[in-house]
Every structure is written in C-alpha cells, then in structure tokens.
Design a protein around this motif. Sequence first.
Motif, PDB file in Angstrom:
ATOM      1  N   SER A   1       3.297  -1.292   6.618  1.00  0.00           N
ATOM      2  CA  SER A   1       2.454  -0.710   7.667  1.00  0.00           C
ATOM      3  C   SER A   1       2.022   0.700   7.287  1.00  0.00           C
ATOM      4  O   SER A   1       0.853   1.061   7.442  1.00  0.00           O
ATOM      5  N   ALA A   2       2.962   1.506   6.802  1.00  0.00           N
ATOM      6  CA  ALA A   2       2.635   2.878   6.416  1.00  0.00           C
ATOM      7  C   ALA A   2       1.656   2.896   5.243  1.00  0.00           C
ATOM      8  O   ALA A   2       0.686   3.668   5.253  1.00  0.00           O
ATOM      9  N   ASP A   3       1.889   2.049   4.254  1.00  0.00           N
ATOM     10  CA  ASP A   3       0.974   1.983   3.111  1.00  0.00           C
ATOM     11  C   ASP A   3      -0.414   1.518   3.530  1.00  0.00           C
ATOM     12  O   ASP A   3      -1.425   2.039   3.049  1.00  0.00           O
ATOM     13  N   TRP A   4      -0.470   0.540   4.430  1.00  0.00           N
ATOM     14  CA  TRP A   4      -1.765   0.062   4.920  1.00  0.00           C
ATOM     15  C   TRP A   4      -2.493   1.186   5.653  1.00  0.00           C
ATOM     16  O   TRP A   4      -3.697   1.379   5.459  1.00  0.00           O
ATOM     17  N   PHE A   5      -1.773   1.938   6.476  1.00  0.00           N
ATOM     18  CA  PHE A   5      -2.400   3.018   7.232  1.00  0.00           C
ATOM     19  C   PHE A   5      -2.936   4.099   6.296  1.00  0.00           C
ATOM     20  O   PHE A   5      -4.053   4.580   6.472  1.00  0.00           O
ATOM     21  N   VAL A   6      -2.155   4.467   5.280  1.00  0.00           N
ATOM     22  CA  VAL A   6      -2.600   5.482   4.318  1.00  0.00           C
ATOM     23  C   VAL A   6      -3.830   4.983   3.564  1.00  0.00           C
ATOM     24  O   VAL A   6      -4.807   5.721   3.380  1.00  0.00           O
ATOM     25  N   LYS A   7      -3.791   3.727   3.146  1.00  0.00           N
ATOM     26  CA  LYS A   7      -4.928   3.140   2.431  1.00  0.00           C
ATOM     27  C   LYS A   7      -6.167   3.096   3.327  1.00  0.00           C
ATOM     28  O   LYS A   7      -7.278   3.394   2.887  1.00  0.00           O
ATOM     29  N   PHE A   8      -5.981   2.726   4.605  1.00  0.00           N
ATOM     30  CA  PHE A   8      -7.081   2.674   5.553  1.00  0.00           C
ATOM     31  C   PHE A   8      -7.687   4.065   5.744  1.00  0.00           C
ATOM     32  O   PHE A   8      -8.917   4.211   5.758  1.00  0.00           O
ATOM     33  N   GLN A   9      -6.836   5.093   5.867  1.00  0.00           N
ATOM     34  CA  GLN A   9      -7.327   6.466   6.028  1.00  0.00           C
ATOM     35  C   GLN A   9      -8.096   6.919   4.793  1.00  0.00           C
ATOM     36  O   GLN A   9      -9.149   7.549   4.907  1.00  0.00           O
ATOM     37  N   LYS A  10      -7.571   6.600   3.608  1.00  0.00           N
ATOM     38  CA  LYS A  10      -8.272   6.979   2.375  1.00  0.00           C
ATOM     39  C   LYS A  10      -9.618   6.296   2.284  1.00  0.00           C
ATOM     40  O   LYS A  10     -10.615   6.897   1.877  1.00  0.00           O
ATOM     41  N   GLN A  11      -9.669   5.019   2.679  1.00  0.00           N
ATOM     42  CA  GLN A  11     -10.927   4.283   2.647  1.00  0.00           C
ATOM     43  C   GLN A  11     -11.927   4.893   3.627  1.00  0.00           C
ATOM     44  O   GLN A  11     -13.103   5.038   3.312  1.00  0.00           O
TER      45      GLN A  11
END
Length: 189
Positions: A107-117
């Motif tokens: 979940s944390a990795d997905w959120f960070v990736k989503f923010q970067k995108q």
Amino acid sequence: KLIRVIPLYSGGALQDQLYIIGLTSALDIITFLVFYFFFIPHLLQRKNLIINSVGIFIYWVTYGVIWSWVYHITNMSQGIEESIAIYKASYGHTLLNTLYALFIRLSADWFVKFQKQKDLEKQNLMTELALLRSQVNPHFLFNTLNNIHSFSLTEPEKSSFAIIKLSEMMRYMLYEANGEKVALEKEVN
C-alpha cells in the motif's frame, strides 16, 4: 492430546501479565519491522531471491524457537509437548505479521508510486504549457511587427499606437501571465 488454554489473566500478578504481553508484542513488532523494511523490499525488487527465501525460512524457524522460549521462561508452557505446539502456533503469528507487513508495504509503495506519477504528469503538463507559450510568443511578435511595419508606411499614427499596445502586451506576457493561473479581467484587458 488437548493442550490446555491459558487465559490472558489467570490470577497471577497484573505486572506479570503485562510483562508477557509486552514481550510477545515486542516479538510481533520486530517480525513486522524485519519483513517491512528488509525481506519484502528485497523480494519486490527481486534481489537475491534464493538468499532472501533462505533468510525468511531461517527467520521463521528462529522466531518459533524464540516464541517457545518466551512461553517457557514465563511458565506458560509446561513440558515438551506444549513447547512443540507453541512452536507450531508461532508460525501463525509470523504469517500474520508477514501479511500485515506485506499489505502495508504494498500500500505504501503504491501510494508513493501514485504520487510520483501524479507529480510527473503535472510536470509534463507544465513543460507542455511552457513549450506552447514559447511557440506562440515569437509567432505573435512576428505578426504584430509585420502589422506595425505596414502601418508605418501608410498610417504613422496607428503605428505609434500599435507600438505602445505591443509594449503593454509584452509587459503583461513577461510579468503577469507567467503564473499557473491568470485573472480573467487581466487577460481581457
């Protein structure tokens, strides 16, 4: 043979019960942190899969021994059979903490990736807007100067007025229209 179930509070001192809860909670927290910060990131990045798999197996075996030892030193297990049952049950704790760590890490990795995108898309839009502005401004200036030149040949008063208006527009484009948003009133003027 059934193993007796030990209640959370079996008449012993409250301090002893809190000690046991603290000790077992610390073991669960340590397992969560080890998987969250070490094993799961390495597995997700596919780094040394064999070494990580062996490490996870060794951790689970060691964790079971430690868990059995904690129950033994706190006098919650009496005998080898209970220790073996507790050792087997410790895998449930390990699996649960591993799943918690995996879920939260994903979940944390997905959120960070989503923010970067999202940031990358915003940056791309800003770059595209800047590119469009850089293309429009020279074209606009070229056409305006051609018009002013034609006015200077036939109607000198209009060329003076057009130069002043061009100066005002250039000032607006340089100093006021560079922001992300511009007031509609300024744009109309």
